[in-house]
Design a protein around this motif. Structure first.
Motif, short mmCIF file in Angstrom:
data_model
loop_
_atom_site.label_atom_id
_atom_site.label_comp_id
_atom_site.label_asym_id
_atom_site.label_seq_id
_atom_site.Cartn_x
_atom_site.Cartn_y
_atom_site.Cartn_z
N THR A 142 0.84 -1.19 0.00
CA THR A 142 0.00 0.00 0.00
C THR A 142 0.87 1.24 0.00
O THR A 142 1.80 1.36 0.82
N THR B 32 -2.17 -1.12 -3.70
CA THR B 32 -3.13 -0.04 -3.52
C THR B 32 -2.40 1.30 -3.48
O THR B 32 -1.41 1.46 -2.75
N THR C 28 -5.59 -1.19 -6.97
CA THR C 28 -6.57 -0.15 -6.68
C THR C 28 -5.87 1.20 -6.64
O THR C 28 -4.83 1.34 -5.98
#
Length: 222
Positions: free
Chosen positions: A26, A46, A66
């Motif tokens: 992330t 992400t 994402t």
């Protein structure tokens, strides 16, 4: 390899990722100047507030990624593929994309401004609430896809086909197209203003509540 990690408030300049595998990572507020990706794979990554200037990507792939609240400016990609990607509130500005493939992708609440896609293939892609401004698409093949609440201004399509799709509540302003095909397509509440369509072909396509203003269709088959 970078895996099972979180990066918070990272700024980079002249950063190149070559032959890198990134898994389960992330990035929170990542900014990059002259950010380059080559021959790399990103899985379950992400991005929040991913901002780049002069971004390039070559021969790389993103799987189940994402991206939210991000901006990419002044860059290019070549031979990049996405599978299971979700883009939300993300903008691409002054970009060129070559040989790009998307499968099971969602684009929502974003924009493409001054961009060119050449040799673009999409399967099961959904675009919702997206703006396309000064968009050029060359050699597009789109299958099983949906376009909802979109606005396209000064878009040009050359060699474009869409099969088994839906277009809803969409506005085209100053559209120019050459050699386009709609196959088994359903279109609801679509408006064209200043469209010029040449060598357009349609088969098994349904139009409901469609409006054309100041438009021209020529050398076409329905």
């Amino acid at each position: 390899m970078i895996q099972n990690s979180t990066f918070v408030h990272v700024s980079t300049a002249n950063w190149t990722q070559n032959n890198v595998s990134v898994q389960n990572v992330t990035f929170m507020h990542l900014s990059g100047l002259n950010y380059s990706v080559v021959n790399s794979t990103f899985y379950n990554v992400t991005y929040f507030k991913f901002v780049t200037v002069n971004f390039t990507a070559n021969h790389s792939q993103w799987l189940n990624s994402t991206t939210k609240m991000s901006v990419h400016m002044n860059g290019s990609t070549n031979n990049v593929s996405y599978f299971g990607s979700n883009w939300t509130t993300t903008s691409f500005i002054n970009m060129t994309f070559l040989n790009e493939t998307h499968e099971h992708t969602i684009w929502e609440n974003g924009s493409f401004i001054n961009v060119t896609f050449t040799n673009f293939t999409a399967l099961n892609i959904t675009s919702k609430n997206v703006w396309f401004v000064n968009y050029t698409g060359i050699n597009h093949t789109i299958i099983n896809s949906t376009l909802i609440n979109a606005t396209l201004i000064n878009a040009t399509y050359v060699n474009f086909s869409i099969t088994n799709g839906t277009v809803n509540n969409t506005l085209f302003v100053d559209l120019t197209s050459f050699n386009t095909g709609f196959f088994n397509l359903t279109m609801f509440n679509v408006t064209y203003v200043g469209a010029n369509m040449t060598d357009h072909y349609e088969m098994d396509t349904v139009h409901v509540n469609e409006t054309h203003n100041d438009s021209m269709i020529q050398n076409s088959t329905f």
